[in-house]
Scaffold this motif. Structure first.
Motif, PDB file in Angstrom:
ATOM      1  N   ASN A 176       0.780  -1.268   0.002  1.00 12.20           N
ATOM      2  CA  ASN A 176      -0.006   0.120   0.215  1.00 12.20           C
ATOM      3  C   ASN A 176       0.899   1.347   0.216  1.00 12.20           C
ATOM      4  OD1 ASN A 176       0.395   1.070   2.627  1.00 12.20           O
ATOM      5  ND2 ASN A 176      -0.870  -0.489   3.471  1.00 12.20           N
ATOM      6  N   SER A 177       0.372   2.320  -0.446  1.00 11.49           N
ATOM      7  CA  SER A 177       1.275   3.670  -0.783  1.00 11.49           C
ATOM      8  C   SER A 177       1.099   4.485   0.396  1.00 11.49           C
ATOM      9  CB  SER A 177       0.456   4.154  -1.906  1.00 11.49           C
ATOM     10  OG  SER A 177      -0.958   4.129  -1.812  1.00 11.49           O
ATOM     11  N   ASP A 178       0.817   3.860   1.591  1.00  9.98           N
ATOM     12  CA  ASP A 178       1.063   4.998   2.929  1.00  9.98           C
ATOM     13  C   ASP A 178       2.329   5.348   3.088  1.00  9.98           C
ATOM     14  OD1 ASP A 178      -1.462   4.140   3.592  1.00  9.98           O
ATOM     15  OD2 ASP A 178      -0.988   2.760   5.306  1.00  9.98           O
ATOM     16  N   VAL A 179       3.371   4.825   2.177  1.00  7.80           N
ATOM     17  CA  VAL A 179       4.728   5.389   2.685  1.00  7.80           C
ATOM     18  C   VAL A 179       4.948   6.677   1.611  1.00  7.80           C
ATOM     19  CG1 VAL A 179       5.819   2.993   2.816  1.00  7.80           C
ATOM     20  CG2 VAL A 179       5.468   3.937   0.577  1.00  7.80           C
ATOM     21  N   LEU A 180       3.962   7.068   0.755  1.00  8.83           N
ATOM     22  CA  LEU A 180       3.975   8.191   0.199  1.00  8.83           C
ATOM     23  C   LEU A 180       3.872   9.503   1.272  1.00  8.83           C
ATOM     24  CD1 LEU A 180       1.962   7.514  -3.071  1.00  8.83           C
ATOM     25  CD2 LEU A 180       4.569   7.687  -2.724  1.00  8.83           C
ATOM     26  N   PHE A 181       4.437  10.664   0.741  1.00 10.32           N
ATOM     27  CA  PHE A 181       4.175  11.799   1.880  1.00 10.32           C
ATOM     28  C   PHE A 181       3.061  12.376   1.264  1.00 10.32           C
ATOM     29  CE2 PHE A 181       9.144  11.248   1.905  1.00 10.32           C
ATOM     30  CZ  PHE A 181       9.159  10.685   3.020  1.00 10.32           C
ATOM     31  N   PRO A 182       2.116  12.416   2.216  1.00 10.77           N
ATOM     32  CA  PRO A 182       0.668  13.254   1.729  1.00 10.77           C
ATOM     33  C   PRO A 182       0.557  14.550   1.596  1.00 10.77           C
ATOM     34  CG  PRO A 182       0.574  12.305   4.130  1.00 10.77           C
ATOM     35  CD  PRO A 182       1.865  11.730   3.554  1.00 10.77           C
ATOM     36  N   TRP A 183       1.587  15.179   2.287  1.00  9.55           N
ATOM     37  CA  TRP A 183       1.797  16.736   2.152  1.00  9.55           C
ATOM     38  C   TRP A 183       2.579  17.196   0.928  1.00  9.55           C
ATOM     39  CZ3 TRP A 183       4.129  13.420   5.872  1.00  9.55           C
ATOM     40  CH2 TRP A 183       5.437  13.723   5.833  1.00  9.55           C
ATOM     41  N   LEU A 184       3.288  16.258   0.338  1.00  8.59           N
ATOM     42  CA  LEU A 184       4.282  16.499  -1.033  1.00  8.59           C
ATOM     43  C   LEU A 184       3.361  16.076  -2.142  1.00  8.59           C
ATOM     44  CD1 LEU A 184       7.622  15.485   0.196  1.00  8.59           C
ATOM     45  CD2 LEU A 184       6.673  17.518   0.294  1.00  8.59           C
ATOM     46  N   THR A 185       3.451  16.901  -3.225  1.00  8.04           N
ATOM     47  CA  THR A 185       3.020  16.886  -4.522  1.00  8.04           C
ATOM     48  C   THR A 185       3.757  15.515  -5.128  1.00  8.04           C
ATOM     49  OG1 THR A 185       4.490  17.945  -5.834  1.00  8.04           O
ATOM     50  CG2 THR A 185       2.362  19.116  -5.046  1.00  8.04           C
ATOM     51  N   ALA A 186       3.109  14.925  -6.269  1.00  8.16           N
ATOM     52  CA  ALA A 186       3.652  13.710  -6.980  1.00  8.16           C
ATOM     53  C   ALA A 186       5.153  13.958  -7.191  1.00  8.16           C
ATOM     54  CB  ALA A 186       3.018  13.299  -8.126  1.00  8.16           C
ATOM     55  N   SER A 187       5.493  15.267  -7.764  1.00  9.76           N
ATOM     56  CA  SER A 187       6.727  15.630  -8.173  1.00  9.76           C
ATOM     57  C   SER A 187       7.798  15.745  -7.093  1.00  9.76           C
ATOM     58  CB  SER A 187       6.739  16.877  -8.740  1.00  9.76           C
ATOM     59  OG  SER A 187       8.101  17.388  -9.077  1.00  9.76           O
ATOM     60  N   GLU A 188       7.097  16.457  -5.816  1.00  6.75           N
ATOM     61  CA  GLU A 188       7.928  16.511  -4.594  1.00  6.75           C
ATOM     62  C   GLU A 188       8.385  15.277  -4.011  1.00  6.75           C
ATOM     63  OE1 GLU A 188       6.347  20.940  -3.529  1.00  6.75           O
ATOM     64  OE2 GLU A 188       5.669  19.432  -2.823  1.00  6.75           O
ATOM     65  N   LYS A 215      17.976  21.878  -7.444  1.00  2.01           N
ATOM     66  CA  LYS A 215      16.541  21.942  -7.557  1.00  2.01           C
ATOM     67  C   LYS A 215      16.000  21.505  -9.084  1.00  2.01           C
ATOM     68  CE  LYS A 215      12.588  25.107  -6.176  1.00  2.01           C
ATOM     69  NZ  LYS A 215      11.680  23.898  -5.657  1.00  2.01           N
ATOM     70  N   ARG A 216      16.748  22.488  -9.887  1.00  2.00           N
ATOM     71  CA  ARG A 216      16.035  22.339 -11.128  1.00  2.00           C
ATOM     72  C   ARG A 216      16.375  20.698 -11.925  1.00  2.00           C
ATOM     73  NH1 ARG A 216      16.819  26.381 -16.018  1.00  2.00           N
ATOM     74  NH2 ARG A 216      17.268  27.713 -14.335  1.00  2.00           N
ATOM     75  N   GLU A 217      17.421  20.131 -11.478  1.00  2.00           N
ATOM     76  CA  GLU A 217      17.672  18.955 -12.173  1.00  2.00           C
ATOM     77  C   GLU A 217      16.854  17.856 -11.502  1.00  2.00           C
ATOM     78  OE1 GLU A 217      21.693  15.939 -12.022  1.00  2.00           O
ATOM     79  OE2 GLU A 217      22.069  18.037 -11.513  1.00  2.00           O
ATOM     80  N   ARG A 218      16.754  18.288 -10.167  1.00  2.00           N
ATOM     81  CA  ARG A 218      15.690  17.062  -9.613  1.00  2.00           C
ATOM     82  C   ARG A 218      14.229  17.189 -10.093  1.00  2.00           C
ATOM     83  NH1 ARG A 218      16.780  19.805  -4.238  1.00  2.00           N
ATOM     84  NH2 ARG A 218      14.637  20.737  -3.836  1.00  2.00           N
ATOM     85  N   ALA A 219      13.829  18.192 -10.499  1.00  2.61           N
ATOM     86  CA  ALA A 219      12.599  18.409 -10.959  1.00  2.61           C
ATOM     87  C   ALA A 219      12.288  17.975 -12.199  1.00  2.61           C
ATOM     88  CB  ALA A 219      12.109  19.961 -11.023  1.00  2.61           C
ATOM     89  N   GLU A 220      13.402  18.028 -12.839  1.00  2.00           N
ATOM     90  CA  GLU A 220      13.481  17.374 -14.290  1.00  2.00           C
ATOM     91  C   GLU A 220      13.367  15.985 -14.335  1.00  2.00           C
ATOM     92  OE1 GLU A 220      13.224  18.419 -17.271  1.00  2.00           O
ATOM     93  OE2 GLU A 220      14.058  16.353 -18.321  1.00  2.00           O
ATOM     94  N   LEU A 221      14.337  15.571 -13.151  1.00  2.00           N
ATOM     95  CA  LEU A 221      14.432  13.859 -12.952  1.00  2.00           C
ATOM     96  C   LEU A 221      13.053  13.481 -12.676  1.00  2.00           C
ATOM     97  CD1 LEU A 221      17.350  13.105 -10.654  1.00  2.00           C
ATOM     98  CD2 LEU A 221      16.956  11.963 -12.800  1.00  2.00           C
ATOM     99  N   ALA A 222      12.277  14.233 -11.778  1.00  2.00           N
ATOM    100  CA  ALA A 222      10.750  13.815 -11.517  1.00  2.00           C
ATOM    101  C   ALA A 222       9.947  13.592 -12.650  1.00  2.00           C
ATOM    102  CB  ALA A 222      10.405  14.579 -10.223  1.00  2.00           C
ATOM    103  N   ARG A 223       9.998  14.974 -13.442  1.00  2.00           N
ATOM    104  CA  ARG A 223       9.195  14.886 -14.502  1.00  2.00           C
ATOM    105  C   ARG A 223       9.472  13.628 -15.609  1.00  2.00           C
ATOM    106  NH1 ARG A 223       9.392  15.684 -19.493  1.00  2.00           N
ATOM    107  NH2 ARG A 223      11.462  16.286 -19.235  1.00  2.00           N
ATOM    108  N   ARG A 224      10.553  13.335 -15.715  1.00  2.00           N
ATOM    109  CA  ARG A 224      11.066  12.227 -16.499  1.00  2.00           C
ATOM    110  C   ARG A 224      10.399  10.842 -15.827  1.00  2.00           C
ATOM    111  NH1 ARG A 224      16.900  10.420 -16.807  1.00  2.00           N
ATOM    112  NH2 ARG A 224      17.241  12.830 -16.649  1.00  2.00           N
ATOM    113  N   TYR A 225      10.521  10.478 -14.536  1.00  2.00           N
ATOM    114  CA  TYR A 225      10.076   9.574 -14.106  1.00  2.00           C
ATOM    115  C   TYR A 225       8.631   9.375 -13.878  1.00  2.00           C
ATOM    116  CZ  TYR A 225      14.711   7.450 -13.770  1.00  2.00           C
ATOM    117  OH  TYR A 225      15.781   6.808 -14.056  1.00  2.00           O
TER     118      TYR A 225
END
Ligand code: ATP
Ligand code: MG
Length: 263
Positions: free
Chosen positions: A82-94, A107-117
């Motif tokens: 189950n997905s309880d391990v996700l942080f509910p206060w953060l967006t999908a990207s975060e 910051k910029r690089e990790r936002a790009e990584l998040a978008r890619r994944y």
């Protein structure tokens, strides 16, 4: 993008609360291989997975990429049921950026990584959504993106689709098959679903009933991808696995003093 690592279980035995849960398990998993673990409830599948993750001490040795496992590590990502391990206060990207943030990625690089994944798991349109705004299947995809962004050489999945409805589960199986073939980490996947194991695995490993559970059999699944259960070879393997697991479930029922259905 991700290179898988070999996993060697060398004569491992695991005792929990004074009980021998699994004993003398030997298994060599090749780099980039997809192995499913099947077995009756309570036999020790999660225990084996948790041992590979480094959450549990074992007798014997577990090696990943030739190095002995001594605790959890970023080389091994874990996807839970189950997905309880996700942080509910953060967006999908975060949520996906969490691992890269810990690693100190800018910051910029990790936002790009998040978008890619997120795109890789089919969540390109949900980058700014919170987990509570996503369906169960989407949350499991987000969990996968959060693990895969760390480029683990091993992905350990414990009934990751177990809580999903049948239709979503089918979609997720196809998606995981596609993602695995695109990224090729080594995957150890625990499931109760025989069909799921045949659709996904290079090899299906069955376990005996505990205590002191062992490996019962190892089956090669020599079918091209993407697979369908209507393939005659898939149907033959399904019946073999049903019989094998059925024997072990009967033992559990006898241990519990219960009668088998139809008897
Ligand atoms: N911390 C613990 N202390 C003692 N016994 C434990 C502990 N954790 C698990 N067990 C026992 O170990 C056995 C194996 O548990 P495990 O969760 O690995 O089984 P499983 O095959 O994953 O089952 P399921 O299919 O129901 O998820 C069970 O009998 C369980 O009761
Ligand atoms: Mg389990």
């Amino acid at each position: 993008m991700v290179a898988g690592a070999a996993i060697d279980l060398e004569n491992i035995s695991i005792t929990l609360g004074g009980q021998p849960i699994v004993s003398q398990v030997n298994l060599s998993i090749k780099a980039g291989e997809f192995v499913c673990l099947l077995g009756p409830s309570g036999c020790g599948k999660s225990t084996v997975l948790n041992a590979i993750a480094g959450f549990l001490p074992v007798d014997g040795a577990i090696r990943v990429g030739g190095t002995a496992v001594r605790g959890p590590g970023v080389d091994r990502g874990v996807v839970f049921q189950n997905s309880d391990v996700l942080f509910p206060w953060l967006t999908a990207s975060e949520n996906v950026e969490y691992g890269p943030t810990i690693k100190g990625v800018a910051k910029r690089e990790r936002a790009e990584l998040a978008r890619r994944y997120l795109e890789l798991v089919g969540l390109g349109n949900a980058i700014d959504k919170f987990p509570s705004e996503l369906s169960g299947g989407m949350r499991q995809r987000l969990q996968m993106a959060r693990v895969l962004v760390n480029e683990p050489s091993v992905v350990l999945m414990d009934e990751p689709f177990g809580a999903l409805d049948a239709q979503t589960r089918e979609v997720m199986q196809v998606e995981l098959d596609r993602i695995w073939r695109a990224t090729k980490p080594t995957i150890v996947f625990v499931t109760h679903d025989i069909g799921e194991s045949i659709l996904l695995a290079d090899r299906v490993v069955t376990m005996t009933t505990g205590p002191s559970a062992k490996i019962k059999a190892v089956h090669d699944v020599d079918l091209s991808h993407p697979r369908t259960m209507s393939d005659p070879q898939a149907l033959t393997l399904q019946s073999t696995l049903r019989n094998e697991i059925g024997e072990e479930v009967s033992k559990v029922l006898r241990q519990q003093g219960l009668k088998e259905p139809g008897l």
